[in-house]
Write an enzyme that holds these catalytic residues in place. Structure first.
Site, PDB file in Angstrom:
ATOM      1  CG  HIS A 129      -1.782   1.178   1.394  1.00 56.89           C
ATOM      2  ND1 HIS A 129      -3.073   1.231   0.924  1.00 56.89           N
ATOM      3  CD2 HIS A 129      -1.548   2.387   1.951  1.00 56.89           C
ATOM      4  CE1 HIS A 129      -3.583   2.414   1.198  1.00 56.89           C
ATOM      5  NE2 HIS A 129      -2.686   3.148   1.818  1.00 56.89           N
ATOM      6  CD  GLU A 130       2.194   3.518   3.834  1.00 56.35           C
ATOM      7  OE1 GLU A 130       2.546   4.610   3.354  1.00 56.35           O
ATOM      8  OE2 GLU A 130       1.179   3.388   4.534  1.00 56.35           O
ATOM      9  CG  HIS A 133       0.112   6.155  -0.731  1.00 49.96           C
ATOM     10  ND1 HIS A 133      -1.061   6.734  -1.182  1.00 49.96           N
ATOM     11  CD2 HIS A 133      -0.208   5.559   0.444  1.00 49.96           C
ATOM     12  CE1 HIS A 133      -2.037   6.483  -0.314  1.00 49.96           C
ATOM     13  NE2 HIS A 133      -1.555   5.768   0.677  1.00 49.96           N
ATOM     14  CD  GLU A 190      -5.154   6.092   2.161  1.00 48.45           C
ATOM     15  OE1 GLU A 190      -5.111   4.909   2.520  1.00 48.45           O
ATOM     16  OE2 GLU A 190      -4.137   6.796   2.099  1.00 48.45           O
TER      17      GLU A 190
HETATM   18 ZN   LIG Z   1      -2.638   5.155   2.307  1.00 50.06          ZN
END
Ligand SMILES: [Zn+2]
Length: 268
Positions: A129-130, A133, A190
């Site tokens: 997830h990171e 980004h 997100e």
């Molecule tokens: Zn996030």
């Protein structure tokens, strides 16, 4: 004055046209900075963080975190223009329930997260997830959005024919060091990081179903206590876990293919 206003508007328009891009999921993005500028910002921020926060001396945990991060980042497709050539992965000795990835190829995990992210698959969900980004240029986007107010000044410079465009923009980047790390991501960002992150972890051979458990753990962990720091920069809501569950049929085949191809990480 009228004449100047017209040129000001024209400058702003030209700048917007030049800066409009499309995110990996087809969303329109305003990106005012180059990949290199944002990478430099990430590297500077990380050096600052390493001075401010204790780096873990726990060799076993550090090895575990680096093993998961390596497996995930190896699956980043070459199509990403800002894909870092290599990643530095640091475990911080800090009770925060938090982790982050920075443009330029830096990943920070706080030891507090290891109490919530149980096992390699759940940690892979956070790291995937990171890293997503970063790949989707969300820092660039956030910095660009926060500089839109200052843009007027930049556009005026352009319209007046001065060569000041790059200078004020770069000065703004300096101000943004903390912004890039600490400001919350937006809801759309997100969702995008969830989708890209699930694909990354699945391609690396980590079980994407564990992402659901991870976010459930995260939500559980702050019942009656302080909320995990991760949730303050990654706004979440009740529908998020549901959305991730709905994405599973799309990413499970990737996971199965990865396992069959021999990508079966064993990080302990
Ligand atoms: Zn996030």
């Amino acid at each position: 004055m009228k004449h100047k206003g017209f040129r000001f508007g024209l400058g702003l328009l030209l700048l917007s046209l030049a800066a409009c891009s499309t995110s990996p999921t087809g969303r329109r993005q305003l990106l005012l900075y180059s990949d290199n500028d944002v990478a430099q910002l990430g590297l500077t921020s990380f050096e600052q963080l390493k001075k401010q926060t204790k780096v873990s001396k726990n060799a076993k945990q550090t090895k575990f975190v680096q093993c998961v991060a390596k497996a995930v980042t190896e699956q980043i497709p070459a199509q990403y223009s800002n894909r870092p050539a290599q990643w530095e992965v640091v475990l911080f000795d800090d009770p925060q329930i938090n982790a982050f990835a920075l443009p330029g190829g830096r990943i920070g995990v706080y030891s507090g997260l290891l109490g919530i992210a149980k096992g390699q698959d759940q940690l892979a969900a956070v790291i995937g997830h990171e890293v997503s980004h970063v790949l989707a240029k969300h820092s660039n986007e956030r910095l660009s959005q926060s500089q839109v107010a200052n843009l007027g000044m930049v556009a005026a410079d352009m319209a007046l024919g001065s060569s000041g465009y790059r200078q004020p923009a770069m000065a703004a980047l300096g101000v943004g060091v903390q912004v890039g790390v600490l400001l919350p991501y937006g809801r759309e960002q997100e969702t995008e990081a969830d989708l890209l992150g699930l694909s990354l972890m699945a391609n690396a051979g980590f079980d994407p179903r564990q992402a659901v458990t991870l976010w459930q753990n995260m939500a559980q962990s702050h019942k009656g206590k302080q909320q995990p720091e991760l949730l303050s920069t990654h706004p979440s809501d009740g529908t998020r876990i549901q959305a991730i569950q709905q994405l599973l049929p799309r990413v499970m085949p990737l996971y199965q293919a990865a396992r069959q191809a021999g990508r079966q990480p064993k990080c302990q």
